[in-house]
Structures are given as C-alpha cells and as structure tokens.
Design an enzyme around this catalytic site. Structure first.
Site, PDB file in Angstrom:
ATOM      1  N   ASP A  11      47.461  33.219  29.927  1.00 52.99           N
ATOM      2  CA  ASP A  11      46.931  32.729  29.342  1.00 52.99           C
ATOM      3  C   ASP A  11      47.925  32.086  28.283  1.00 52.99           C
ATOM      4  OD1 ASP A  11      48.262  35.026  28.946  1.00 52.99           O
ATOM      5  OD2 ASP A  11      46.270  36.284  27.727  1.00 52.99           O
ATOM      6  N   ASP A  70      35.673  39.175  40.068  1.00 49.39           N
ATOM      7  CA  ASP A  70      36.343  39.317  41.107  1.00 49.39           C
ATOM      8  C   ASP A  70      36.089  39.726  42.256  1.00 49.39           C
ATOM      9  OD1 ASP A  70      37.823  36.713  41.045  1.00 49.39           O
ATOM     10  OD2 ASP A  70      39.178  37.675  39.885  1.00 49.39           O
TER      11      ASP A  70
END
Ligand SMILES: O=c1ccn([C@@H]2O[C@H](COP(=O)(O)OP(=O)(O)O[C@H]3O[C@H](CO)[C@@H](O)[C@H](O)[C@H]3O)[C@@H](O)[C@H]2O)c(=O)[nH]1
Ligand SMILES: [Mn+2]
Length: 733
Positions: free
Chosen positions: A442, A138
């Site tokens: 998550d 990223d």
C-alpha cells in the site's frame, strides 16, 4: 484559495509559530549535546571510549530522525467537504464506485465478520445502480462464498431498513452491538427486533457452516459446483460469481429498489506461482471489475473495516469532482481507526498520533500515505496512468451492458483475467496496479502514484468513515509492526526511496515525511544501544553523561523534558489518555527492540537473498481468555515468541543495573561520582518503571497470560551473566 463553488476547503493548524519556536529551541539544545559528545570523548580506557562513541552515534541518529519528524509537524492540514454542493451539481450523474474487500483466511478472518463489512458497503447511501461490491477471497473458501450468498439474501431486508431508519453504522454487527450497549437514538421497535432476529439467524447459519468446515449439500445453491473436492486454498482455478447483477430484475430488495452489484472472486492459485498477497488480489480485482462495472472510483477496504458512515462516498467525491483541484487527485485516504481499542490503548494500536498529526502533516506536502484500507482511488491512477496537465476524467465511464450477457456468460468471459499466468510479461505489479514484492504494498503504491504526478488528500471526518479490528495480543501487535517495519525499510533501501531519490518528483517535505515510517526499523540498533550501554556502565560506576553541576547537563535535561512534555501534549490532543501515552512510550521501546530489530535483520538477509517475503495475516478473533485480558488491559505474553526473550532480557538487565548501580553508590559513598551518574540512574529508573508489566509477567502473575517459564529462564540466563561479565570486565580496566 477557495470560492463558494469549491467542493472542499483546506485549512492549516493554529499555533504553528509557537511550535516552530519550540522546534528551534530543541534543535539548539540538540546541537549543544552533540558538541559536548564530540569535545569530551574520554580517552582513559578503550571500553569507555567505545561506549561514548556509540552513544554519540545513537544521538546523531535520533537527532536526524527528529528532524525528519518535523516535516509533518510544520503545518498539518485539515479539510472540510460540501456534500450539498456536490449533490446540487452532480446529483444526477454521480460516478460509478467499485468497492474492493479483500479476505484471505476463513479462520483468522471469520466469514461472519467479513459479511458485516460487505453489508456495510452495500448499504452506502449512494445510488445502487452506481455501486458494485467485490469480495476477493484469497482462500478460495466455499465457506466464505456461502456466507456471501446468505449476506445477499439478508441485504434485501437490511438495506431498506437502513434507509427507512437512517441507520448508522450500517454494519449489522456493529449496529446491533452498539444499540444494545449504548444509548442509541433508535428506539427498540418491532422492526428493530425483527431485523435483529433475522440477522442472528443468518449469523448462526454461517457460524454453523464454518464450524462444520464445509457446506452441507442441502444448503448448496447455484454456483457451488465450482468447488471440487480436490480444491485447496493454494491450488485451484479462478472462480468468479456474480451474485447480484444490476441488470437482473431479481436484484431488488423487499421494497422493490435496486440492490448494488455483488461479485465474488477467488483468483487462480497454483503452488508454482507466487500470488503476491493482497497486491495480487487487488490487481486481479482491478481487471475483473473493469469488465463488469468499471467504476472510475475504487474504494479499497480490508475485510474487517466496515463503513461507519453511510455518507463517506459522497464525502470523498467532493475531492475528486472539485472543478478546481479535483482533476489531479489520485487518491483520498481516510484514517485507519479501530472499534476495539480499550480506554488506555495498551498496545498503542490506535495510531492516533499518526492519524491526527502525521498524515495531516503529509497532506500539507500533497503526499499523504495510502495505508491499504479506507482509501478511494481514481481507477486510472491506480492502474498506472501518469498525470498529465489538462487530464479530464470520464466520469461516465462504465461498461456498456445494453446488449446484456447473462451473468454466467460474463463470469466465464472474465475468468482469464484472474489466472496466475495472465500477468506474465506485463507491467502489472511493476508499473500497473498495486506494486509487488513489498510487505507494505500500500505505502509503495501510494508513493508511486505521487511519482506519477498525482496528488492525494487525507480526510479525517467528524464521524469516522471506517472502523476495523486492531491486534489484541502483544505478539500480534509486534508481528504486525515487524511486517510494516520491514516493508518500509525495504522501500527506503530501494530505487523508489523518497528520501534518497524522490526530490525531483515530489516535494522535499513529503520525502522527509514518508521517511519517518520508512525508517522506523532503523531505530532498532540506536535504541538497543541506548537501553543497554548506560545501565551496564552505571553498574560499573562509569559515567557517560555530564555531571549535574556541569553546564552541559542543561541541554540534556531540557531536551528530555521538553520533548516528552510535547509528546504528552500531542498524545492527549490526538485523543489518548495519560495512561495511554505512558503505554505508548512502552510500546515505542518494545517495538523498536523486537519488531524493528527483526525487520532490519530480515532486510539485511534479503540483500543476501536469504530471506523471502512473507505476509502473516493479523488474526481478527482470539480465544475468550485472551480477549478478557485485552479488555482488562493486562498484557498478554502467552506465547513462546523469541521477541519476548529480547524484551525480558533488556528489562532484566535494566533492573539489575539499577539495583546494582544504586547499591554501589550507597556502599562506596562516592559523593562526587554520584553527581556524574545521575542521568544514568534516572534513565535506567525510567526504563524499569516503563517495564513494570514485564516484571509482573515474569515473576508475579500466575494467569494464562503470564510469561512462559522457558522465557523467564532463558532471559535470566542471558541477563545475569551479561551484568556480571560487564561489571567484572569494566571494573578491571
Ligand atoms: O495474501 C493475502 C494476505 C492478506 N490479504 C488481505 O489483506 C488485508 C490486510 O491484512 P491484515 O492481516 O489485516 O494486515 P494489517 O496489518 O492489518 O493491514 C495493513 O497493512 C497491510 C500491509 O502490510 C495492508 O495490506 C493493509 O491494507 C493494511 O490495513 C486483509 O483484508 C487480508 O484479508 C489478502 O487479501 N491476501
Ligand atoms: Mn488488519
């Protein structure tokens, strides 16, 4: 029911009847306490009445929360897998597995560390033509890309070495560290030394480049042309690089065996588009990988989580490929374990009780959590498919690469899948892939998969599957918990809330169990209340608990003693030491009054649209000084975090109140009243005892990790007037 054809077996925990008796006993005592509170409200003066009612409210909350925690203690589940049977039956046609590693910052997450994770993934004992490793970067950093190029070269030596010597763990960093520091079963041979030299050479090269901050021209190979001088981590094109391609004749190791595929991906970043943190990169990975390898199973790990067991993929497949129950399993989660936990786990990072009790407990309700790393997903389930009866997986799914395109052509072809605008007006992040807009993407994604009808399994193997890096300073630990507390509370308050809206979709036990973490943050105010009101009233000699001679004293003592004895037993069973349990009690308080308080406030602000979602990456390395303190288990306060002001203030108020309250009792010699204040004295005394390291940090220590003077001043400046004011105003009434 299991037959000898099952690939896995499930069994419960022993001694549950005893546990249920204990729980019923506690529940009875709790009811007595609540009844006492309601029937003994003091009406003499206003502040006393208010304090009494506020304690009642806290106790009501703690009781409710305690009931939630029973769901996961009812019958924790354990599994055993049969890899031999798997190989006998499916040995020749094992499914493709795509491994996703996410990294986001070459400073907080050093490329050398990330490469150890990548290498451990590449070295799984699994057919290499079925294995693909994707690294999402990223930061879009050429440093990380350079490191990956070096790692791929090193892998040609490392993988055969692992195979020939049955190396465990297969992260070179962990392997060489462990074989140097403990008795390893591998003798130090010529090969060993050669390998270690080669590894060190690679690390030195990577570290050199990282230190330089750029890749020197002479080091640049093919592929680096995609990095331009204008490029920044937040503003660049999508970059996809297939470094090792399964179809390529050059993709072989020094012994001529195939290497797994390796792909580097930095999705497009533009300042005007939100990138949705890890969830965004995972979704880009899902799409890109679907065109390159399209493995039906996806393994997701954080960049610091190396594989500690080369058999884990086969282990996980025993669940998915089980003929009886495999078809409905959406994901298989392994515990989040860490490599850097000290003996007494100073900051309660080990997550031992969660891993050993709570997640197995949720497994019992067929709804364990996806915790972001060390998790195997069924690709279809992760992409958003709903489970339907009779669903049959196509385990041979893959990409037909018979009419082979060259990697360069393929890279260009799939680039658009990792652009900022690709997802616009699609269901990605909403119903497809990982969910957006939540700091614990998550947990939310796992819940959604259960709502979609998939089941999940939680596997705690004898030899741990994955090991990562836990935070090593108090501030980092608290900031991490703030993110977790915030995201979880957001889930509780949303339409996806299992407790509020999940009943029809998943088992009620799972709704309760998931809410334990969903409601972590909600403990902040009741805890603060309990930490402040009883000591301040002790200081003024006003009792908020029954006298020792009163029969109502008994339920209070019983709950206190039984609950803490049980928590100690549970902690020891989960692998903590006695001191580790004591430390966890401290962290339990500190987290609730800082991380969870901030998490609650942020959620309230978010409701008004004031606060925006953020993701502070946990640093995986620290300076030498603070690492040393961590190893010696000395608390690290070396930052001027506002959280430390709260911690110090609460600790000081309790210290002053204990001192003042006891002095008052001695001076006044109010025999009968002492009896009524005993619980407050003990409570306050315990809070002081637990806070000893805080006082040391404030007044006694002189090292770099002590509490900054500014924090000491501010917290003294708040706690002293608060104590004096309350003593004065309460004594007047
Ligand atoms: O914009 C981002 C931010 C983070 N990450 C990656 O996400 C992972 C987790 O970040 P970390 O700072 O280590 O957070 P932890 O609190 O340790 O992570 C836990 O909690 C997160 C949710 O808060 C989950 O995403 C993680 O998988 C879970 O291990 C790391 O590999 C990061 O590189 C990205 O890829 N992009
Ligand atoms: Mn982490």
């Amino acid at each position: 029911m299991t037959t000898n054809s099952s690939l896995f077996e499930t069994y419960g925990t022993k001694g549950r009847t005893l546990y249920k008796l204990y729980a019923s006993f506690i529940l009875t005592c709790i009811l007595f306490i609540l009844f006492y509170r309601l029937t003994h409200i003091p009406l003499e003066h206003y502040s006393w009445t208010c304090a009494w009612i506020s304690l009642f409210a806290s106790e009501l909350w703690f009781s409710f929360y305690w009931i939630l925690t029973q769901s996961v203690r009812w019958n924790p589940n354990h599994h055993q897998t049969f890899k031999q049977r798997l190989l006998q039956r499916h040995g020749n046609e094992l499914p493709g597995v795509d491994v996703f590693v996410c990294t986001a910052d070459p400073v907080a997450e050093p490329p050398a560390l990330v490469m150890s994770t990548v290498l451990s993934m590449m070295a799984y004992d699994y057919p290499k033509e079925k294995l693909s490793v994707y690294l999402s970067d990223d930061a879009g950093s050429e440093l990380t890309f350079y490191a990956l190029c070096e790692a791929c070269k090193f892998a040609k030596h490392w993988i055969p070495f692992c195979n020939n010597f049955n190396v465990e763990p297969r992260s070179p960093n962990a392997f060489f560290y462990k074989s140097c520091h403990s008795s390893s079963n591998l003798p130090i041979t010529e090969e060993w030394s050669k390998m270690k030299d080669m590894y060190e050479e690679m690390i030195n090269k990577i570290d050199f480049v990282v230190k330089q901050g750029q890749v020197p021209q002479e080091f640049k190979q093919q592929g680096f042309s995609k990095w331009t001088p204008q490029m920044t981590s937040g503003n660049h094109d999508a970059i996809i690089q297939i470094l090792v391609d399964g179809n390529d004749k050059n993709s072989i190791d020094i012994e001529g065996s195939l290497l797994p595929r390796v792909i580097y991906m930095a999705r497009e970043k533009r300042p005007q588009y939100h990138h949705n943190f890890k969830a965004g990169s995972m979704n880009a990975l899902i799409r890109v990988s679907s065109k390159i390898s399209n493995g039906p199973i996806i393994l997701n790990v954080d960049c610091d989580m190396y594989s500690n067991n080369s058999q884990t993929i086969k282990d996980a497949l025993c669940f998915f490929l089980d003929e009886d129950k495999g078809h409905e399993i959406g994901f298989v989660q392994y515990p989040q374990c860490f490599d850097n936990i000290t003996k007494n786990d100073l900051y309660e990072n080990s997550l031992n009780v969660i891993s050993k009790i709570e997640l197995p407990g949720l497994d019992n309700w067929e709804g364990t959590l996806y915790v972001g790393t060390g998790c195997f997903h069924r690709r279809e389930a992760l992409q958003g498919r709903k489970y339907t009866k009779g669903y049959i997986e196509d385990w041979n799914r893959g990409v037909d690469r018979t009419c082979v395109e060259s990697p360069c052509v393929l890279e260009e072809k799939v680039k658009h899948l990792a652009t900022c605008t690709y997802e616009h007006n699609t269901l990605w992040g909403k119903e497809m892939g990982l969910r957006y807009g939540c700091a614990v993407e998550d947990i939310l994604t796992g819940i959604t998969m259960h709502y979609n009808g998939w089941k999940s399994k939680y596997m705690y193997p004898k030899r741990k599957g994955f090991l990562g890096v836990a935070p090593t300073t108090l501030e980092q630990a608290l900031v991490q918990y703030k993110r977790w507390g915030e995201g979880n509370l957001q889930i509780f308050l949303s339409r996806d809330s299992p407790l509020l809206f999940g009943h029809q979709k998943i088992k009620f036990g799972a709704c309760m169990g998931v809410s334990i973490s969903n409601l972590w943050a909600a403990n902040a105010f009741p805890t603060l209340n309990y930490l402040l009101i009883p000591p301040l009233f002790l200081l003024s000699g006003m009792s908020l608990f029954p006298k020792v001679s009163s029969p109502w004293f008994i339920p209070f003592v019983l709950v206190f003693v039984a609950k803490h004895t049980y928590s100690l037993i549970e902690s020891l069973y989960s692998g903590n030491t006695f001191k580790g349990w004591w430390n966890s009690q401290r962290m339990w308080v500190l987290k609730r009054i800082t991380s969870f308080l901030y998490a609650t406030i942020d959620n309230i602000l978010k409701l008004f649209g004031v606060s925006k979602l953020a993701f502070t990456i946990t640093a995986k390395v620290n300076d030498e000084d603070s690492s040393k303190r961590y190893d010696q288990e000395v608390m690290d306060f070396s930052s001027t975090s506002s959280m430390f002001v709260i911690i110090s203030t609460v600790a000081l108020i309790n210290l002053f109140c204990l001192f003042g309250g006891v002095m008052r009792m001695i001076l006044n010699n109010e025999g009968t009243n002492d009896d009524a204040l005993l619980i407050q004295v003990v409570l306050c005394g315990l809070v002081v005892a637990i806070n000893v390291p805080i006082y040391e940090g404030l007044f006694l220590r002189k090292d770099k990790g002590c509490m900054p003077y500014s924090i000491t001043f501010v917290s003294l400046g708040i706690s002293m007037p608060v104590c004096m004011l309350s003593m004065y105003s309460l004594s007047c009434v």
